[in-house]
Design a protein around this motif. Structure first.
Motif, PDB file in Angstrom:
ATOM      1  N   UNK A  77       0.830  -1.202   0.000  1.00 30.59           N
ATOM      2  CA  UNK A  77       0.000   0.000   0.000  1.00 30.59           C
ATOM      3  C   UNK A  77       0.869   1.259   0.000  1.00 30.59           C
ATOM      4  N   UNK A  78       1.878   1.283   0.855  1.00 32.18           N
ATOM      5  CA  UNK A  78       2.728   2.464   0.945  1.00 32.18           C
ATOM      6  C   UNK A  78       3.601   2.624  -0.307  1.00 32.18           C
ATOM      7  N   UNK A  79       4.119   1.504  -0.791  1.00 30.22           N
ATOM      8  CA  UNK A  79       4.939   1.545  -2.007  1.00 30.22           C
ATOM      9  C   UNK A  79       4.108   2.122  -3.160  1.00 30.22           C
ATOM     10  N   UNK A  80       2.876   1.686  -3.285  1.00 29.74           N
ATOM     11  CA  UNK A  80       2.025   2.177  -4.372  1.00 29.74           C
ATOM     12  C   UNK A  80       1.805   3.671  -4.253  1.00 29.74           C
ATOM     13  N   UNK A  81       1.484   4.117  -3.052  1.00 31.26           N
ATOM     14  CA  UNK A  81       1.251   5.547  -2.847  1.00 31.26           C
ATOM     15  C   UNK A  81       2.511   6.334  -3.196  1.00 31.26           C
ATOM     16  N   UNK A  82       3.654   5.870  -2.753  1.00 34.31           N
ATOM     17  CA  UNK A  82       4.912   6.572  -2.983  1.00 34.31           C
ATOM     18  C   UNK A  82       5.308   6.525  -4.460  1.00 34.31           C
ATOM     19  N   UNK A  83       5.105   5.377  -5.078  1.00 35.59           N
ATOM     20  CA  UNK A  83       5.434   5.258  -6.510  1.00 35.59           C
ATOM     21  C   UNK A  83       4.579   6.235  -7.312  1.00 35.59           C
TER      22      UNK A  83
END
Ligand SMILES: Cc1cc2nc3c(=O)[nH]c(=O)nc-3n(C[C@H](O)[C@H](O)[C@H](O)COP(=O)(O)O)c2cc1C
Ligand SMILES: Cc1cc2nc3c(=O)[nH]c(=O)nc-3n(C[C@H](O)[C@H](O)[C@H](O)COP(=O)(O)O)c2cc1C
Ligand SMILES: Cc1cc2nc3c(=O)[nH]c(=O)nc-3n(C[C@H](O)[C@H](O)[C@H](O)COP(=O)(O)O)c2cc1C
Ligand SMILES: Cc1cc2nc3c(=O)[nH]c(=O)nc-3n(C[C@H](O)[C@H](O)[C@H](O)COP(=O)(O)O)c2cc1C
Lengths: 377, 377, 377, 377
Positions: free
Chosen positions: C200-206
């Motif tokens: 979830x965090x990786x997606x938001x950051x990407x």
């Protein structure tokens, strides 16, 4: 006194000393009966009576065959018989070969019928003896000796292979069993002795007419281990060292029960091998057995006399009743409708055997309908 | 003083000594809440308030019913009440039967309302009492005694079965509960006492109108074990020996919560039984509960006085807030949207119960929508 | 000297004493790289060089940010820098906040560039500082201070929540990170500190442009545990007791790597958190990381001086080369084509997260093609 | 005396001391052969004879290559040869490089043919030697030296990588093996030494004509561990420290056997690596091997002289016969039709490798049909 007779005594001694169970377990520890908080029943509504091989028992329990054939063990048989009579449960005697070979041993078996005039009593002969020539004649003798309600043929290939004096001929047993089914006046039960019947063997036996099975699975008394211990005690090291076979070989009880019911939906199935309390009996029945059975614990309970065994059986029955009430089951076979969960190794092994757990659990209900329609088999 | 009253004290003593948890666990150790490093919220944004059975709580926590009915336990109830009042959490009292039978005991319960004038207080009666004749009249008395916000009916069949003086009549409870739901001025909560409600029972109860459940699953205080210990202490050996039932029987808390939510998507569900810190509470809610509950740990925390309990509760709430923030949840029910993983035995058991984990986890969001639309049930 | 500075020293001390790893592991123990007996390559053919965030490294390894900000730790940074320079591996510094607040601390960081003129050096600031006001200005200062090749923003919400003086504001970090990505002259790496990034965090950051991640998963140094130990040492008991959160909370490294690669197929991913030898590094890369990283083991190796760290890194690189050769991989990213097996809990957890293992393993090859086409990102 | 020769002696010493097995196991503990109570056969019906690489053996067993090349080990080779001759089982010698380099060592190998004029004897050379220049000439020398029935090429990349003086060139081995297959008058066996062949390597080798494989999987003697121990004994710490690679790297025997049979349904497969009794041999064959093999246990049995080894082999053969009879198998290859169950990690790992267990188990029967049709390969 024959060798057979002496061996019987050694076996009892070894079992009493303990350490005769394999490293592998029954796998019943991978089974959970779903707890019901609202069973809508009272304890007094629980009715333990069931039919086994066409006759009614007071409770779904059998103390399976252990002994006879030596004067010293007569009190064991007498005590078990009295307890069986008292609770209306079934009881098997040990192999009657010793008494067939030597009629002075007969009373060590027939004491059973004297003390348990109404109980369901099971005669006993070995498959290995059938392979070597025994047949209907000897089986009739065994049944008559104790006015048995059924005769069990035990298949103990593992034990024979690692017994110093073991018989290693097992060819022709199926045919002999078929003959007995045809000719005997009482039902024929085929049983293992702690290594577990398999789907393949159940199917073969069912196809020649056998309708009663005692799975006697892995996880309790282990005869390969016992024979290795016995040989080691005599020769320093076992003559026929089973190595890891003593601890790992066999069909665990939980699997044997499921395979048996799956292969023979209409059969009477005794779930046994390593059952130690009423909770185990409840699980065995919930998995598909008709009744639960045990052997070695009876010996151990008898170290506190007949009262010890009585107390042990009455606790098992109370635990079973509790498990039934707490799963919403008024009759033992209602456990076939109880929710159960299966996980881990047991799940994987059953799947490996081609058994879909969901379908299997549902199919238990079919046996119940069948049983109710026929009111017998 | 009545027997009921004396027994209450013995129970408290045994629980305080410890060793009353079964070998089986809650199975919460097979659940992981996915950590979020970037929650886009501050700690102060976390709002613990929730609704339980139609009333707002300051935090999703309840200290479930334990005691009352003996003068010596009044301070326990008083202290818990003060803590509940302080944190705005809910509190249950123990079975009020003793005070209904003997009005001199009333104050051991009513002290709770004195000390917690605003808290959500839950009255308590046993299903076994309903089966034996209790009904709306006694339930009203119990509620009035403490001006309760709800009344819990506890189902403790396991305890009764293995208690020396246990009641073993459980027939008719469902009908009585239905009557209470119909007649009582406050919501009826049905609860277990540590053996866990099942999907089957939840469904039956939901169908007669019950909307609040306390699953009280296996893995924490175990009443079968406690009664066996109590009986053993009195008679040398338990009169009714539960054997492995004391350690292995029951629906583990993690399973009970999922089954409850799955069977009653619109109900209020208290996840309890073996919860020991705020992380456990977060897991219970993430699995589908509305609030978490615990009992025995409150007793143990009280050994350091009311302050001990206060500290314990405040730590739980901080841990819960941390778990919420670290999973991106501002309100307790946002945990129903949090990522969680389930593995091993818990996964297998849920599948055995016909619950597809992926679908179930998605369906938690539906309850959230429902809750938000109705703003109550 | 500031509090920040003093705390840095306490942390180093606690880590050196050991016992700072959680009960939960990286789950890398549920991964096996398939051994190839016939790799058709020689050891000298193995080329460890890789690109990380657009720059070439001599080997796929980074010693992640730990320290600086106190005069006593300058030798640590100097030694790590010399080793990084020698092997051509990357190195991060610890949070530069202390030097931004107090310029007398600058040299404890800038020593790194003096000793490692050519190495890939990563600047470091905390997400919590961004939430409280830090921005491009401070980030530029941090980068210039050490002529950094990239800047890491560490997200340490768990640590802050259980640190006595912790910051508990985490709102607005994503926006600030987006700004940095836009404005900074060097790549922005977002990293955890041992609790693991999630999909979830990786997606938001990407989605806001971050292309470099250091997962820093659960199983190695645990900052929740460290802060609890620190607080306990000061106050007798931790002010904010994490209870089971200290041992069980977080995304294990193996899962964090797979989630990161799955959510950001084109990103540069540092697999870290609990990696302890070259075999671990090989597994991390085989699971989808570009390079492996570690922190605490460097501190421990330094107890035998710079030579100690040199020996440790050279062993890791040899083990990695061996693992590569024994899996038929000439370049680190060939490990994405190596056969690997995944079982037990890791398999179940990944499935719980919606990741099909077979498809995921195949998809690693796509990143390789992508990487080869672009020769960079 | 050459270095090669001296090293051979050190190896034997280390293996004799024990502690040379990795933490990981063969995974054979996740395999159960279904017990049959009614095999309809007698022990005397069991016929252990099989074909291996086109020649008949008295029993499906091989003592795989260990030694030769130093005067002190000649008695070991002599004793193993006598036992092989007695039971009609196969035997390999250790790498013959020492005798090719130094003809004074020839007799330490050729003693084998003197003592075992009729046994299936396998010559041995290393893949690393092929990579460095050995070819058909040396292979012919090796075969002639002992009038071998086959020649084994051992692939020991793990050992070489962590041996102080290890060769680290492995390029070109496949081509050299192809040449040998073409030119040698006897079958070429490709073997590992305890790290396990993989599907990928088996496929490559099968495609250049290799039809005989010895998987030598992980779980028994581990050469990475042995070389680390040897180096540590010399230098205080291993020069090339394998860290966790010594305990965790490699293809476990159970997996290697299944991968081999799956990749090469028509090949002769020796299942080996960690087999310790006849039950293990039965499992190896049931999983798909043609014969079982072991090495280190022979060394250990020889500590009680040739008689010790004789007793050990005769026990293994009895256990194997028992396992065959108890699974209804009259010939070793009938084990390919026996029911087996697979669970837990082994199940998961095989699935990870793209192997469907049900289909694989069925496909074993195809190899049997093939074998029967061709009566050879
Ligand atoms: C001392 C002893 C003697 C036994 N003798 C016989 C026997 O003669 N015939 C037989 O069918 N089974 C015999 N059995 C096997 C039992 O009937 C039973 O199948 C087996 O012990 C597994 O059950 P358990 O684990 O409850 O002991 C014997 C068991 C014991 C403990
Ligand atoms: C000392 C004690 C007394 C209890 N008495 C009652 C009771 O009277 N009524 C009831 O509903 N539950 C009673 N419970 C059960 C608790 O409400 C709770 O369901 C159970 O203890 C499981 O939670 P725990 O593991 O957190 O203790 C009692 C529990 C304890 C520890
Ligand atoms: C003593 C110490 C100090 C650390 N300080 C920082 C820091 O200032 N900034 C940061 O991003 N990570 C910091 N970390 C976290 C590490 O970069 C790394 O993510 C974490 O320790 C997990 O890796 P490990 O298990 O190999 O130690 C620190 C770690 C250690 C051991
Ligand atoms: C002392 C010793 C020496 C060995 N030497 C060789 C060798 O020279 N060539 C070879 O192919 N394998 C060699 N091996 C490997 C064995 O053939 C076998 O593959 C390996 O030991 C695994 O089987 P085990 O677990 O039964 O020992 C040796 C093994 C031992 C124990």
């Amino acid at each position: 006194m024959t060798f057979t007779s002496a061996r019987k005594l050694e076996h009892i001694d070894i079992v009493r000393k303990g350490g005769v169970e394999p490293q592998e377990t029954t796998l019943l520890e991978y089974v959970r009966i779903v707890h019901r908080s609202l069973p809508e029943a009272n304890l007094e509504d629980i009715d333990l009576s069931v039919k086994l091989c066409g006759r009614e028992l007071g409770a779904p329990l059998i103390i399976t065959g252990m002994t006879g054939g030596h004067p010293d063990v007569e009190p064991i048989n007498a005590a078990i018989a009295e307890v069986a009579e008292k609770f209306g449960i079934a009881m098997g005697v040990g192999s009657q070969r010793a008494a067939i070979e030597d009629s002075s041993m007969i009373h060590t078996f027939s004491v059973v019928r004297e003390r348990a005039p109404h109980a369901f009593i099971v005669a006993n002969l070995g498959g290995a003896q059938l392979a070597k020539g025994y047949g209907v004649k000897e089986a009739l003798k065994a049944v008559e000796m104790i006015r048995a309600d059924a005769i069990a043929i035990h298949l103990n290939i593992g034990q024979e292979l690692f017994q110093d004096e073991g018989d290693t001929k097992f060819s022709g047993v199926l045919e002999k069993v078929a003959e007995l089914v045809e000719e005997m006046p009482v039902p024929v039960i085929v049983k293992e002795v702690g290594t577990g019947l398999s789907a393949e063997d159940i199917s073969a036996l069912r196809s020649v007419g056998v309708k009663c099975f005692d799975v006697a699975g892995l996880g309790g008394t282990n005869w390969i281990k016992i024979e290795a211990l016995r040989s080691k005690a005599k020769h320093g090291a076992p003559l026929r060292d089973p190595a890891s076979i003593a601890d790992l070989w066999g069909n665990p009880t939980a699997i044997a029960i499921v395979e048996a019911r799956n292969a023979a939906p209409d059969a009477y199935i005794i779930g046994s091998g390593g059952l130690r309390d009423g909770h185990d009996v409840a699980k065995a029945i919930a998995l598909g057995a008709d009744v639960g059975g045990f052997a070695a614990p009876a010996l151990r309970a008898l170290s506190a006399g007949r009262e010890g065994l009585e107390r042990y059986v009455s606790q098992i029955l109370y635990q079973l009743k509790a498990a039934m009430l707490m799963s919403g089951s008024k009759r033992p076979q209602d456990l076939w409708l109880a929710g159960i969960t299966i996980w881990g190794r047991l799940k994987d092994e059953l799947e490996s055997r081609g058994i879909n757990i969901g379908s299997y659990l549902n199919s238990r209900a079919m046996t119940l309908l069948w049983r109710r329609r026929d009111n017998d088999i």
